[in-house]
Write a protein that holds these residues in place. Sequence first.
Motif, mmCIF file in Angstrom:
data_model
loop_
_atom_site.group_PDB
_atom_site.id
_atom_site.type_symbol
_atom_site.label_atom_id
_atom_site.label_comp_id
_atom_site.label_asym_id
_atom_site.label_seq_id
_atom_site.Cartn_x
_atom_site.Cartn_y
_atom_site.Cartn_z
ATOM 1 N N PRO A 77 0.828 -1.215 0.000
ATOM 2 C CA PRO A 77 0.000 0.000 0.000
ATOM 3 C C PRO A 77 0.858 1.259 0.000
ATOM 4 O O PRO A 77 1.971 1.283 0.549
ATOM 5 N N ASP A 78 0.350 2.300 -0.623
ATOM 6 C CA ASP A 78 1.085 3.553 -0.702
ATOM 7 C C ASP A 78 1.306 4.136 0.690
ATOM 8 O O ASP A 78 0.468 3.961 1.585
ATOM 9 N N ALA A 79 2.439 4.804 0.868
ATOM 10 C CA ALA A 79 2.786 5.406 2.160
ATOM 11 C C ALA A 79 3.802 6.510 1.914
ATOM 12 O O ALA A 79 4.557 6.464 0.929
ATOM 13 N N PRO A 80 3.853 7.511 2.781
ATOM 14 C CA PRO A 80 4.840 8.575 2.611
ATOM 15 C C PRO A 80 6.247 8.090 2.938
ATOM 16 O O PRO A 80 6.428 7.027 3.533
ATOM 17 N N GLY A 81 7.234 8.883 2.553
ATOM 18 C CA GLY A 81 8.605 8.561 2.896
ATOM 19 C C GLY A 81 9.412 8.012 1.732
ATOM 20 O O GLY A 81 8.984 8.025 0.575
ATOM 21 N N GLU A 82 10.586 7.503 2.062
ATOM 22 C CA GLU A 82 11.524 7.018 1.058
ATOM 23 C C GLU A 82 10.950 5.820 0.309
ATOM 24 O O GLU A 82 10.192 5.024 0.874
ATOM 25 N N ARG A 83 11.322 5.684 -0.958
ATOM 26 C CA ARG A 83 10.823 4.615 -1.812
ATOM 27 C C ARG A 83 11.961 3.676 -2.200
ATOM 28 O O ARG A 83 13.133 4.075 -2.279
ATOM 29 N N LEU A 84 11.607 2.422 -2.438
ATOM 30 C CA LEU A 84 12.538 1.437 -2.987
ATOM 31 C C LEU A 84 12.180 1.237 -4.453
ATOM 32 O O LEU A 84 11.114 0.695 -4.765
ATOM 33 N N PRO A 85 13.039 1.675 -5.380
ATOM 34 C CA PRO A 85 12.690 1.576 -6.798
ATOM 35 C C PRO A 85 12.862 0.162 -7.327
ATOM 36 O O PRO A 85 13.722 -0.598 -6.878
ATOM 37 N N SER A 86 12.037 -0.168 -8.309
ATOM 38 C CA SER A 86 12.200 -1.442 -9.004
ATOM 39 C C SER A 86 13.444 -1.395 -9.873
ATOM 40 O O SER A 86 13.718 -0.377 -10.526
ATOM 41 N N PRO A 87 14.222 -2.467 -9.946
ATOM 42 C CA PRO A 87 15.409 -2.480 -10.819
ATOM 43 C C PRO A 87 15.056 -2.396 -12.301
ATOM 44 O O PRO A 87 15.942 -2.158 -13.123
ATOM 45 N N THR A 88 13.779 -2.590 -12.651
ATOM 46 C CA THR A 88 13.368 -2.433 -14.049
ATOM 47 C C THR A 88 13.347 -0.978 -14.472
ATOM 48 O O THR A 88 13.282 -0.679 -15.668
ATOM 49 N N GLY A 89 13.366 -0.051 -13.478
ATOM 50 C CA GLY A 89 13.230 1.365 -13.787
ATOM 51 C C GLY A 89 11.797 1.842 -13.810
ATOM 52 O O GLY A 89 11.539 3.028 -14.058
ATOM 53 N N PHE A 90 10.849 0.951 -13.538
ATOM 54 C CA PHE A 90 9.431 1.306 -13.555
ATOM 55 C C PHE A 90 8.798 0.917 -12.223
ATOM 56 O O PHE A 90 8.735 -0.262 -11.880
ATOM 57 N N GLY A 91 8.341 1.926 -11.478
ATOM 58 C CA GLY A 91 7.627 1.661 -10.236
ATOM 59 C C GLY A 91 8.541 1.576 -9.025
ATOM 60 O O GLY A 91 9.768 1.440 -9.138
ATOM 61 N N SER A 92 7.910 1.651 -7.846
ATOM 62 C CA SER A 92 8.636 1.576 -6.578
ATOM 63 C C SER A 92 7.654 1.199 -5.487
ATOM 64 O O SER A 92 6.437 1.229 -5.684
ATOM 65 N N VAL A 93 8.182 0.839 -4.316
ATOM 66 C CA VAL A 93 7.356 0.522 -3.149
ATOM 67 C C VAL A 93 7.871 1.327 -1.969
ATOM 68 O O VAL A 93 9.051 1.713 -1.936
ATOM 69 N N PRO A 94 7.009 1.620 -0.989
ATOM 70 C CA PRO A 94 7.455 2.396 0.173
ATOM 71 C C PRO A 94 8.476 1.609 0.993
ATOM 72 O O PRO A 94 8.197 0.498 1.454
ATOM 73 N N LEU A 95 9.648 2.198 1.190
ATOM 74 C CA LEU A 95 10.728 1.505 1.871
ATOM 75 C C LEU A 95 10.386 1.174 3.316
ATOM 76 O O LEU A 95 10.847 0.170 3.859
ATOM 77 N N GLY A 96 9.557 1.989 3.946
ATOM 78 C CA GLY A 96 9.233 1.762 5.339
ATOM 79 C C GLY A 96 8.070 0.824 5.590
ATOM 80 O O GLY A 96 7.746 0.542 6.760
ATOM 81 N N ASN A 97 7.439 0.309 4.548
ATOM 82 C CA ASN A 97 6.301 -0.590 4.744
ATOM 83 C C ASN A 97 6.722 -1.875 5.465
ATOM 84 O O ASN A 97 7.808 -2.404 5.211
ATOM 85 N N SER A 152 8.956 -10.463 -16.935
ATOM 86 C CA SER A 152 9.170 -11.030 -15.605
ATOM 87 C C SER A 152 10.436 -10.509 -14.950
ATOM 88 O O SER A 152 10.838 -10.998 -13.902
ATOM 89 N N ALA A 153 11.077 -9.493 -15.585
ATOM 90 C CA ALA A 153 12.241 -8.820 -14.997
ATOM 91 C C ALA A 153 13.271 -9.846 -14.530
ATOM 92 O O ALA A 153 13.498 -10.858 -15.180
ATOM 93 N N GLY A 154 13.858 -9.596 -13.337
ATOM 94 C CA GLY A 154 14.869 -10.500 -12.826
ATOM 95 C C GLY A 154 14.316 -11.731 -12.154
ATOM 96 O O GLY A 154 15.082 -12.547 -11.624
ATOM 97 N N LEU A 155 12.988 -11.894 -12.176
ATOM 98 C CA LEU A 155 12.394 -13.104 -11.604
ATOM 99 C C LEU A 155 12.776 -14.333 -12.418
ATOM 100 O O LEU A 155 12.880 -15.435 -11.876
ATOM 101 N N ALA A 156 12.958 -14.123 -13.740
ATOM 102 C CA ALA A 156 13.362 -15.215 -14.638
ATOM 103 C C ALA A 156 12.510 -16.447 -14.417
ATOM 104 O O ALA A 156 13.007 -17.563 -14.258
ATOM 105 N N GLU A 157 11.197 -16.240 -14.427
ATOM 106 C CA GLU A 157 10.300 -17.358 -14.142
ATOM 107 C C GLU A 157 10.360 -18.393 -15.266
ATOM 108 O O GLU A 157 10.519 -18.051 -16.434
#
Length: 360
Positions: free
Chosen positions: A134-154, A230-235
């Motif tokens: 879920p979205d949250a304020p603060g620093e983000r962890l970016p996806s290595p694909t260069g698209f999207g990120s998640v809240p680092l503090g979640n 599938s990015a680095g998941l290499a499924e």
Amino acid sequence: MGTFRFDVDELAIPATPTAAGWPDFAAANRVRNAVESAAYGTTDLEMTAEEVLPGWRSQSWEHRRLFVARSDGRVVGRGHYETLPEDSADHTWLAVQVLPAYRRHGIGSALLDRLEAIARAEDRRVQIVYTPSPDAPGERLPSPTGFGSVPLGNPEVRFLQHRGYRLEQVVRASRLALPVDSAPLRRLREAAAAQAGPDYSVVRWVDRAPAEWLPDLALLYTRMSTDAPSAGLAEPEQHWTPERIVQEEQKAAAGPRTALTSAVLHGPSGHLVGFTELEVPAESLRSVSQEDTLVLREHRGRRLGMLLKAANLELLAAEHPGHPSVTTFNAEENRHMLAVNEAIGFAPMGYEGAWRRDTA
């Protein structure tokens, strides 16, 4: 809430909703629904236990195990282990869900411990976890694909990083409010058909595919496991055959949902080169699920994805009107499909991270 005891057990999957073990299976499914509803702020992703049971009963092509955590006799968490049946398989897919009120008491860790122990015992050295962020304020962890990120503090981000998982991809969950205005949708379909040209046409069916298309569908399903980003998941590739499709259709027929499929026929070759699927619940007040969509790489660039999506939404309106929405998931780097969805009217409703851990 205080200190409390809990136990983790594996569930035997019940044969029917009246069989032994059904109450626990249904309770585990309620945990899934509650956790996803809290994460996305909507009940659109809920599925009934009757709807998910056929998938758990079929183990020929994917091996699944289900675990629950109980506190004072109540199912408050679930763990899902899935892998491919081949002894040589490297990958396993893990999921842990705990009711919000029971978190931070070690339940998630205990469930993941059990799942990871199975992965070690089966020599599944690549573990993959998909979990909403879920979205949250603060620093983000970016996806290595260069698209999207998640809240680092979640909490789920910190939890998975602590366990040695690394973020590989961000997936967007989108929602389309229904009904869609038929005139703009028709214009989108007609414009896509004009760009595709006379070599391509749409064929559609409800539930079971015509036998003549099974070999083509087997190729499309196989390519779905390798061609989707599938990015680095290499499924790994998951091999499909006509026999497997028939088995999956028979399995689905045991449940209450209806499948709507539109496919693109390439006239010169006589083969299907793309498809899209919707799964429709029996109750009209519930959301429809957009399942796989794929156009073979060698036929891309002709707006066939838009042609497929628009045609299948028209089929939905004709066969099963009255549902409130359609939901779908796409990798953030899959900009082409996201653009198609946005043009139709899909809007973001949340995001999930796709995480990977490699073990020796």
